[in-house]
Design an enzyme around this catalytic site. Structure first.
Site, PDB file in Angstrom:
ATOM      1  N   GLN A  26      24.792 -17.414   5.635  1.00  0.00           N
ATOM      2  CA  GLN A  26      24.707 -16.128   6.002  1.00  0.00           C
ATOM      3  C   GLN A  26      24.463 -15.177   4.935  1.00  0.00           C
ATOM      4  O   GLN A  26      25.374 -15.163   3.914  1.00  0.00           O
ATOM      5  CB  GLN A  26      26.051 -15.750   6.635  1.00  0.00           C
ATOM      6  CG  GLN A  26      26.104 -14.422   7.279  1.00  0.00           C
ATOM      7  CD  GLN A  26      27.462 -13.928   7.685  1.00  0.00           C
ATOM      8  OE1 GLN A  26      28.562 -14.041   7.170  1.00  0.00           O
ATOM      9  NE2 GLN A  26      27.436 -13.225   9.079  1.00  0.00           N
ATOM     10  N   GLY A  27      23.454 -14.249   5.325  1.00  0.00           N
ATOM     11  CA  GLY A  27      23.063 -13.360   4.051  1.00  0.00           C
ATOM     12  C   GLY A  27      23.441 -11.765   4.476  1.00  0.00           C
ATOM     13  O   GLY A  27      22.420 -11.307   4.933  1.00  0.00           O
ATOM     14  N   TYR A  28      24.661 -11.581   4.518  1.00  0.00           N
ATOM     15  CA  TYR A  28      25.027 -10.094   4.870  1.00  0.00           C
ATOM     16  C   TYR A  28      25.417  -9.321   3.893  1.00  0.00           C
ATOM     17  O   TYR A  28      24.851  -8.529   3.264  1.00  0.00           O
ATOM     18  CB  TYR A  28      26.223 -10.108   6.113  1.00  0.00           C
ATOM     19  CG  TYR A  28      25.781 -10.222   7.401  1.00  0.00           C
ATOM     20  CD1 TYR A  28      24.475 -11.018   7.608  1.00  0.00           C
ATOM     21  CD2 TYR A  28      26.722 -10.392   8.341  1.00  0.00           C
ATOM     22  CE1 TYR A  28      23.958 -11.090   9.085  1.00  0.00           C
ATOM     23  CE2 TYR A  28      26.437 -10.437   9.835  1.00  0.00           C
ATOM     24  CZ  TYR A  28      24.852 -10.908  10.007  1.00  0.00           C
ATOM     25  OH  TYR A  28      24.577 -10.944  11.277  1.00  0.00           O
ATOM     26  N   GLU A  46      31.363 -14.775  16.093  1.00  0.00           N
ATOM     27  CA  GLU A  46      31.955 -14.642  14.718  1.00  0.00           C
ATOM     28  C   GLU A  46      33.320 -15.422  14.777  1.00  0.00           C
ATOM     29  O   GLU A  46      33.845 -15.903  13.673  1.00  0.00           O
ATOM     30  CB  GLU A  46      31.755 -13.556  13.733  1.00  0.00           C
ATOM     31  CG  GLU A  46      32.021 -13.947  12.362  1.00  0.00           C
ATOM     32  CD  GLU A  46      31.442 -12.894  11.308  1.00  0.00           C
ATOM     33  OE1 GLU A  46      31.476 -13.041  10.017  1.00  0.00           O
ATOM     34  OE2 GLU A  46      30.649 -11.884  11.688  1.00  0.00           O
TER      35      GLU A  46
END
Length: 409
Positions: free
Chosen positions: A128-130, A246
């Protein structure tokens, strides 16, 4: 709310128990028991996913037509609960539990056909690239730029706290494609091949010594616009939808199991007055409080499950469960570290099965271990669990959600 399982639910529970008894090998149970965080040993997790996939149970929350299970809300909870109690290693949530739902809801036919089967088999493994160095809980402040150039978006910037980026071959990311009046606007949700030129992964060493988190750098990385999920500039909508997946699961039973295990260990180690630690009034009172809170958490999870089964949105209850679960987990790791005593102060990661490599550590050639494995795992879990009240939306943010939704503040 009826707390008794129906005959159908009880039959399903027995079916799940048989499956777990027959398929959870000692090695897989060991990986679950000696995990140092919510992320288990990667190889063990993938091995368990392959077993579940063969049974058709790897992604039970997906729609049936994509490989999910036609289970009731109660059966989903039973499956999670029995898996936890049996000591099964967790699956990485980034693909199956998170981005897959966004792909199902917003993806094109081509995206669904490519990604969903690969996620099930493990051939497609997402990270995940948040978060960014300047955008954590205030995620909408992200600045990683994506500039349109023909059929591509050219991405430059970095993402941080990216779990299992060294194992992943894909990353789902939020990027800035436009600057608008509201910072939530102009954000796009993209799927990026981690083998694309211009991507560099730099591991981050955690306080436990493990390399599970990473910083990922993007230098003029070309991403086909065909890999945009949803519409350009409307990625915030996709991200909010994904947030529904999530959190969740049966955290109450997991904490009940930890409390029960801690009680057994506390009955074997010395206390301050010459007896065993479990007989110490101060310690036993704190342990009893934690175990009662775990029971209460399970009841609250039942209530939420009942609401979902009637088609209701759990609303701020999800935030409540996240706060209670993560803070109670931290409390139990504190008690476990106390019970581990002096041996819990020793750094012995070779006794554990962490979620990533441990750097700058050489295990004893003879495998010597001071104390029991649980005492070696205790400090590692303690350090890693400090992040529980931060990830998936910090608990301060969750309290704000509750204040706004419930109290109208």
């Amino acid at each position: 709310m009826d707390l008794d399982w129906s005959p159908t639910d009880l039959a399903f529970r027995d079916e799940v128990r048989r499956f777990l008894d027959e398929n959870l090998t000692p090695e897989l149970r060991r990986a679950g028991r000696l995990a140092t965080s919510v992320y288990p040993d990667h190889e063990a997790s993938m091995a368990w996913q392959h077993i579940l996939h063969a049974r058709g149970w790897a992604a039970p929350l997906w729609p049936v037509e994509y490989g999910g299970c036609d289970w009731s809300a109660a059966q989903h909870y039973i499956f999670d609960r029995e898996s936890v109690l049996a000591g099964a290693p967790a699956l990485s949530p980034m693909g199956i539990r998170m981005v897959a739902h966004a792909i199902i809801a917003f993806g094109t036919a081509e995206q669904k056909a490519y990604f969903l089967p690969g996620i099930l088999t493990g051939e497609v493994f997402f990270c995940q690239g948040y978060s960014e160095p300047e955008a954590g809980s205030d995620l909408a402040s992200l600045a990683m730029a994506a500039v349109s150039d023909g059929d591509d978006l050219v991405c430059t910037g970095s993402k941080i706290w990216t779990t299992h980026a060294t194992e992943a071959n894909w990353i789902f990311a939020l990027v800035r494609t436009a600057k608008r009046e509201r910072k939530q606007q102009g954000i796009t949700f993209v799927l990026i091949d981690m083998n694309t030129p211009g991507i560099q992964v730099r591991p981050l060493v955690m306080t436990s010594g493990e390399q599970v988190q990473n910083q990922v750098f993007f230098d003029q990385v070309r991403v086909p616009k065909a890999n945009v999920l949803g519409r350009v500039d409307e990625g915030w909508t996709v991200a909010k939808y994904l947030l529904n997946f999530e959190r969740g699961g049966a955290l109450g039973p997991a904490l009940q199991a930890l409390g029960e295990t801690l009680a057994r260990h506390a009955a074997t180690v010395p206390g301050p007055d010459g007896g065993v630690l479990l007989e110490d009034p101060a310690f036993s009172a704190r342990l009893a409080d934690a175990r009662i809170r775990a029971d209460v958490l399970e009841i609250l999870e039942y209530r939420t499950m009942a609401a979902v089964s009637r088609g209701k949105d759990p609303g701020p209850a999800a935030s409540t469960l996240k706060i209670l679960g993560t803070e109670l987990s931290q409390r139990i790791t504190e008690l476990t570290l106390e019970a581990a005593g002096p041996r819990g102060r020793m750094y012995q990661p070779h006794a554990a099965m962490p979620g990533g490599p441990v750097v700058d550590y050489r295990a004893p050639a003879d495998g010597f271990l001071g104390g029991q494995p649980w005492q070696a795992v205790a400090p590692l879990r303690y350090f890693n669990d400090r992040a529980g009240s931060i990830y998936a939306g910090s608990n301060e943010i969750q309290r704000n959600i509750i204040a706004k939704a419930t109290l109208g503040l």
